[in-house]
Scaffold this active site. Structure first.
Site, PDB file in Angstrom:
ATOM      1  N   ASP A  10     -24.206   5.350  -4.702  1.00 58.34           N
ATOM      2  CA  ASP A  10     -23.063   4.223  -4.627  1.00 58.34           C
ATOM      3  C   ASP A  10     -22.045   4.864  -3.817  1.00 58.34           C
ATOM      4  O   ASP A  10     -21.352   5.727  -4.045  1.00 58.34           O
ATOM      5  CB  ASP A  10     -22.472   4.119  -6.014  1.00 58.34           C
ATOM      6  CG  ASP A  10     -21.494   3.271  -6.215  1.00 58.34           C
ATOM      7  OD1 ASP A  10     -21.091   2.523  -5.067  1.00 58.34           O
ATOM      8  OD2 ASP A  10     -20.817   3.176  -7.323  1.00 58.34           O
ATOM      9  N   LYS A  72     -15.523   1.756   4.259  1.00 58.69           N
ATOM     10  CA  LYS A  72     -16.531   0.700   3.825  1.00 58.69           C
ATOM     11  C   LYS A  72     -16.085  -0.643   4.296  1.00 58.69           C
ATOM     12  O   LYS A  72     -16.938  -1.456   4.741  1.00 58.69           O
ATOM     13  CB  LYS A  72     -16.682   0.751   2.328  1.00 58.69           C
ATOM     14  CG  LYS A  72     -18.059  -0.127   1.855  1.00 58.69           C
ATOM     15  CD  LYS A  72     -17.856   0.211   0.364  1.00 58.69           C
ATOM     16  CE  LYS A  72     -19.360  -0.589  -0.267  1.00 58.69           C
ATOM     17  NZ  LYS A  72     -19.492  -0.289  -1.566  1.00 58.69           N
ATOM     18  N   GLU A 149     -25.275  -3.965  -5.139  1.00 59.29           N
ATOM     19  CA  GLU A 149     -24.622  -3.179  -6.437  1.00 59.29           C
ATOM     20  C   GLU A 149     -24.644  -4.199  -7.666  1.00 59.29           C
ATOM     21  O   GLU A 149     -24.949  -3.456  -8.601  1.00 59.29           O
ATOM     22  CB  GLU A 149     -22.872  -3.131  -5.918  1.00 59.29           C
ATOM     23  CG  GLU A 149     -22.889  -2.289  -4.860  1.00 59.29           C
ATOM     24  CD  GLU A 149     -21.498  -2.147  -4.143  1.00 59.29           C
ATOM     25  OE1 GLU A 149     -20.629  -2.767  -4.546  1.00 59.29           O
ATOM     26  OE2 GLU A 149     -21.314  -1.550  -2.913  1.00 59.29           O
ATOM     27  N   ASP A 172     -16.976  -6.553 -11.392  1.00 58.58           N
ATOM     28  CA  ASP A 172     -16.678  -5.148 -10.787  1.00 58.58           C
ATOM     29  C   ASP A 172     -15.122  -4.804 -10.139  1.00 58.58           C
ATOM     30  O   ASP A 172     -14.860  -5.419  -9.051  1.00 58.58           O
ATOM     31  CB  ASP A 172     -17.704  -5.121  -9.694  1.00 58.58           C
ATOM     32  CG  ASP A 172     -17.688  -3.651  -9.041  1.00 58.58           C
ATOM     33  OD1 ASP A 172     -16.728  -3.021  -9.244  1.00 58.58           O
ATOM     34  OD2 ASP A 172     -18.595  -3.386  -8.176  1.00 58.58           O
TER      35      ASP A 172
END
Ligand code: AMP
Length: 629
Positions: A10, A72, A149, A172
């Site tokens: 991840d 990211k 994800e 999330d």
């Protein structure tokens, strides 16, 4: 243990995590420092030493210009991080994080880690996925698959095994981002119905509220502003995060930072009590901010709250009681939180890795494309090759032809979106196929293939079937689509569907008319002498009539007059050739383009039953491939 194992990674905005399946169960692998979370932070010390993970995180506030956090967010862009006159791409920075993760895992496992499944947000577009894959390659990892994800979270929960159809909402909330995904599950198919979120909302904001409160409390007590002291702020930040984490378990917590400042009267110590209720009062509006994206995701999925069967909590920040209360009150169900929310994504990726290595059987994982893909054809029409929500991997092939005589170059303009006209969709890239042998329009056969691999990365190729000359691109879009843009594009397509369809028909009718006019004029020029006066007049009248209707916006009339002209041409050419060579010649005439052409047929490939197989009429866009260059 063998190194044929495939790990799951991840690669998060705030933290990264690595996991592996052992004895049929996924487990998280700790870093060399003994934590499961590897901070996704890279820094360079003043002496130029590369720092990755918690050491880099520690210097983030005191040395911000030499530290990069949240790389990211820049994946797939041309962002560069420059330090000591050396410039790094987001892929290189991410690769440094992956290298550390890989090395620590190898030390822990005692064998080399060579293959990985890496997760990305569901809304990541092609270039962001490609950049993630590249980061893996730079770090010496073979990225065998990129998965979404939310899909990984469902895998960790074993939801792929559910026989019945279920709708799952993945909530999330991480350190810096909030993502909501609505998925339809059933029979091993994971379909992301909608994604929404706020990429500027996460645990960091809760920490910041505690920091601000501490600064104010300290000022009230000692009349000293800690904001001017970078090192003190770094200590405050760490203490705030720790306090926040403790408040997920305890109803009150003590924050103590000795020697945080000093003045003429001596050193000063910060020593305060923060209750959970005070913390919740300070952060109430942040909790409320999660509601809107959740409702947007539901609306985009066309669902009501009561249709959600499960809510999965993902991301460390969902441990906060206030967040769990919000989810409960919003959906009226108890959220699933049996799996550690920090680890769930990586654990799911490891499960997928084990499926791919053959270690875990009886599982299929199917993901789908989020938007349709295709090319621009004549008249600015968007011709889809792969429809939205098609299961990947998938390959589709279709044959196109040229729009003009002697056309030696075609441009393949690749687009993504749901609208009928190219201009309304997102351009992903273009390339040219050159050196097509000159031939009448409609004769060259150019095979276009779209290939989406299991990672969602798109390869487009065009091949001239006569010469086998080939050109291709891997799509690297210059800009990125956010999840909001994807949702907006899908919404727009529905709103404008009727209008777009009208414009498409209009555009196709006009193109067809222009091509037929062109052919008729050539027929007059080349076969004029063999025609009777009546034939010539019939043709000229039909040409005039069609020219006239092209001046109007009456699509039906344009179509009607095109047909009249085609009939006139066909009559002329058949008669002319019959007089010299009978049926065979008439056939030849048709093929040569002097009579209405036999259209080039569409062809489907890639293992899917040909949707256009059989003997039905081909669509116009197959007939008229591209504009002349
Ligand atoms: P992630 O991006 O999923 O790794 O989440 C990291 C965020 O979760 C950070 O902001 C952490 O401070 C936060 N976090 C981790 N554990 C807890 C906890 N027990 N309570 C509240 N926040 C937490």
């Amino acid at each position: 243990m063998s190194s044929s194992k495939i790990v799951g990674i991840d690669l998060g905005t705030t933290n990264s995590l690595i996991s592996i399946v052992e004895g049929g169960q996924p487990i998280a692998i700790p870093s060399a420092e003994g934590d499961y979370l590897f901070p996704s932070v890279v820094g360079f010390s003043r002496s130029g030493e590369r720092l990755v993970g918690s050491v880099a995180k520690r210097q983030a506030i005191s040395n911000p210009e030499r530290t990069i956090i949240s790389v990211k967010r820049h994946m797939g862009t041309d962002f560069r991080f420059t330090c000591d006159e050396k410039s790094h791409s987001p892929q290189e920075i991410s690769a440094m994080i992956l290298q550390k993760v890989k090395a620590d895992a190898e030390a822990y496992l005692g064998f080399p880690v060579e293959k990985a499944v890496i997760t990305v947000p569901a809304y990541f577009n092609d270039s962001e996925r490609q950049a993630t894959k590249d980061a893996g390659a730079i770090a010496g990892l073979e990225v065998v698959r990129i998965i979404n994800e939310p899909t990984a979270s469902c895998l960790a929960y074993g939801l792929d095994k559910t026989e019945k159809q279920e709708t799952v909402l993945v909530w999330d909330l991480g350190g810096g981002t909030f993502d909501v995904s609505v998925l339809d599950l059933g029979g091993g198919v994971f379909q992301v119905k909608a994604t929404a979120g706020n990429n500027r909302l996460g645990g960091d904001d809760w920490d910041q509220r505690i920091m601000d409160w501490l600064v104010e409390e300290f000022k009230k007590q000692f009349q000293i502003d800690l904001r001017t002291d970078r090192v003190a702020m770094q200590r405050l930040k760490e203490a705030s995060e720790q306090a926040k984490i403790r408040l997920s378990q305890e109803t009150s917590t003590h924050i103590k930072l000795p020697f945080i400042a000093a003045d003429a009267s001596g050193p000063k110590h910060l020593d305060v009590e923060l209750s959970r209720s005070k913390f919740q009062e300070l952060t109430h509006d942040l909790v409320e901010k999660t509601v809107e994206p959740a409702l947007t995701a539901l609306e985009d999925a066309g669902m009501s709250k009561s249709e959600i069967d499960k809510v999965l909590l993902v991301g460390g920040s969902t441990r906060m009681p206030a967040i769990q209360d919000k989810v409960r009150s919003l959906f009226g169900i108890e959220p699933s939180k049996e799996i550690d929310p920090d680890k769930v994504v990586a654990l799911g990726a490891a499960v997928q890795g084990a499926v791919l290595s053959g270690e875990v059987k009886d599982m299929v994982l199917l993901d789908v494309t989020s938007l349709s893909l295709g090319i621009e054809t004549v008249g600015g029409v968007f011709t889809k090759l792969i429809e939205r929500n098609t299961q990947i991997p998938v390959a589709k092939t279709r044959v196109f032809t040229t729009a003009a005589d002697g056309q030696t170059v075609v441009e393949v303009h690749v687009l993504q979106g749901e609208r009928e006209l190219a201009a309304h969709n997102k351009s992903l890239g273009r390339f040219e196929l050159r050196n097509i042998p000159p031939a009448p329009r409609g004769v060259p056969q150019i095979e276009v293939t779209f290939d989406i691999d299991v990672n969602g990365i798109v390869n487009v190729a065009a091949k001239d079937l006569a010469t086998n000359n080939k050109q291709k691109i891997v799509i690297q879009s210059p800009t990125n689509l956010t999840q909001e843009e994807i949702n907006a594009m899908v919404k727009d397509a529905a709103i404008y569907a009727e209008e777009d369809a009208k414009r498409r028909t209009e555009s196709q009718a006009r193109n067809k008319a222009n091509i037929e006019l062109d052919t008729a004029e050539r027929q007059l020029r080349e076969l004029g002498e063999q025609m009777s006066f009546e034939q010539q007049k019939r043709l000229r009248d039909a040409i005039e009539r069609l020219r006239g209707s092209l001046q109007t916006y009456d699509t039906e009339k344009i179509k009607e007059d095109t047909k009249v002209l085609q009939d006139a041409m066909y009559a002329v050419s058949t008669e002319a050739y019959m007089s010299v060579g009978g049926e065979k010649a008439a056939d030849a005439a048709r093929k040569s383009g002097y009579a209405p052409t036999t259209p080039t047929r569409g062809a489907e490939g890639g293992g899917e039953a040909g949707a256009e197989g059989g003997a039905e009429e081909p669509s116009d866009q197959d007939l008229f491939g591209w504009f002349q260059q």
